[in-house]
Design an enzyme around this catalytic site. Structure first.
Site, PDB file in Angstrom:
ATOM      1  N   SER B 132       0.809  -1.224   0.000  1.00  0.00           N
ATOM      2  CA  SER B 132       0.000   0.000   0.000  1.00  0.00           C
ATOM      3  C   SER B 132       0.840   1.270   0.000  1.00  0.00           C
ATOM      4  O   SER B 132       1.515   1.537  -0.968  1.00  0.00           O
ATOM      5  CB  SER B 132      -0.952  -0.017   1.188  1.00  0.00           C
ATOM      6  OG  SER B 132      -1.533  -1.284   1.342  1.00  0.00           O
ATOM      7  N   HIS B 155      -3.043  -1.829  -4.539  1.00  0.00           N
ATOM      8  CA  HIS B 155      -4.506  -1.874  -4.506  1.00  0.00           C
ATOM      9  C   HIS B 155      -5.053  -0.464  -4.358  1.00  0.00           C
ATOM     10  O   HIS B 155      -4.327   0.452  -4.004  1.00  0.00           O
ATOM     11  CB  HIS B 155      -4.985  -2.770  -3.352  1.00  0.00           C
ATOM     12  CG  HIS B 155      -4.649  -2.247  -1.997  1.00  0.00           C
ATOM     13  ND1 HIS B 155      -5.597  -1.732  -1.150  1.00  0.00           N
ATOM     14  CD2 HIS B 155      -3.481  -2.151  -1.336  1.00  0.00           C
ATOM     15  CE1 HIS B 155      -5.023  -1.338  -0.032  1.00  0.00           C
ATOM     16  NE2 HIS B 155      -3.731  -1.588  -0.111  1.00  0.00           N
TER      17      HIS B 155
END
Lengths: 68, 252
Positions: B132, B155
């Site tokens: 992330s 993501h």
């Protein structure tokens, strides 16, 4: 905003505690310490403008400091 | 009374009793004056490395304090550390070791920008995970190394808490996401197209959309520079330091 792979229910599980912090000076460095119920004090973070103190391992957040 | 001779930092330790030769005494006296001038203390650091190592682990804590079961990196502590390293003339290079699950977007980007704007050579070493918001931090370094078994999850950003379902919410999310995408594509060889494609790929993650890159996958897509570990990191940082100094490699 949290951008993480950890599921939120895990990250935010024990979210009832509110830190009781106080500002102390140790060795001439101003810092915030958290008082736990057992009377131990733990460094939360430093409030110093001198960058060199942030490299000192004695002042790492999480270190216990002697009371008094 | 024993002294820990491998302490790299000055501290109010006990005075060392020794059977010094006069010459050593003079050198120690000079160093002591220097130490007083520089650090305000008399204890002389006995081992000093010109390469410093910073670890970024767990959740990157930002505007909210995380509940205690989380291991966190306090960005307000790391930033002054980076300032200190940038200032300190003895420090010539920095290795940032990452094993993070991500965390606060703004704190993560703050760390990434600080790292990217350092004048000294920096190397990031992703071990375990660099997920992330760990991705921008990893690519912010001059040279990004990933361990063979380390993973990086790409993501989309997610809104948590109360979500107001109006078009502005989507635009806000898009803007937040753009910040991250812009930073990553600027500091690495991955194209915006490819990065977006990885972000929105279905079928890889169990609870989300996105991509899991393992070790060399991250190098192949252009995100990281090299698969390696400690020795590659040390070799590269020395190379970058020498380049900076203008010293030909292997000659000192």
């Amino acid at each position: 905003m949290l951008y993480t792979v950890m599921p939120m229910e895990l990250v935010l599980a024990n979210n009832q505690e509110v830190l009781s912090v106080e500002e102390v000076q140790l060795d001439g460095v101003l810092m915030l310490v958290e008082l736990s119920e057992r009377g131990t004090r733990k460094i939360v973070r430093l409030v110093s403008t001198d960058p060199q103190v942030y490299l000192d391992p004695r002042f790492t957040p999480g270190t216990l400091v002697p009371s008094g | 009374m024993s002294t820990n001779l491998s302490t790299p930092y000055p501290g109010p330790g006990p005075e060392k009793k020794s059977l010094d030769q006069p010459k050593t005494k003079k050198i120690r006296a000079d160093k002591r004056v220097e130490a007083i001038k520089e650090f305000g203390e008399t204890q002389v650091p006995t081992v000093k490395s010109n390469i410093h190592c910073l670890t970024i682990i767990g959740q990157i804590e930002g505007h909210l304090i995380m509940p205690p079961q989380n291991k966190t990196t306090k960005y307000e502590h790391v930033i002054p550390q980076l300032v200190a390293l940038e200032q300190n003339p003895e420090v010539e290079g920095l290795i940032v070791v990452l094993n993070t699950v991500g965390g606060d977007v703004e704190a993560g980007l703050a760390l990434a920008e600080m790292l990217a704007s350092m004048s000294k050579p920096t190397i990031s070493l992703v071990l375990g995970g660099g997920h992330s918001i760990g991705v921008p931090i990893a690519v912010a370094a001059d040279h990004a190394i990933i361990a063979e078994t380390a993973t990086m999850t790409i993501h989309p950003l997610r809104l948590t808490g109360l979500v107001v379902s109006v078009p502005q919410t989507y635009e806000y999310l898009d803007k937040m996401q753009d910040r991250v995408i812009r930073f990553v594509t600027y500091h690495s060889r991955v194209t915006e197209e490819k990065f977006r494609e990885m972000m929105f790929r279905t079928g890889e993650l169990a609870r989300d959309i996105g991509t899991v890159l393992v070790g060399k996958d991250a190098v192949e897509v252009g995100l990281m520079d090299e698969v390696g570990g400690l020795q590659e990191a040390m070799r590269k940082i020395k190379e970058l330091i020498d380049e900076r100094k203008g010293t030909p490699r292997g000659v000192h």
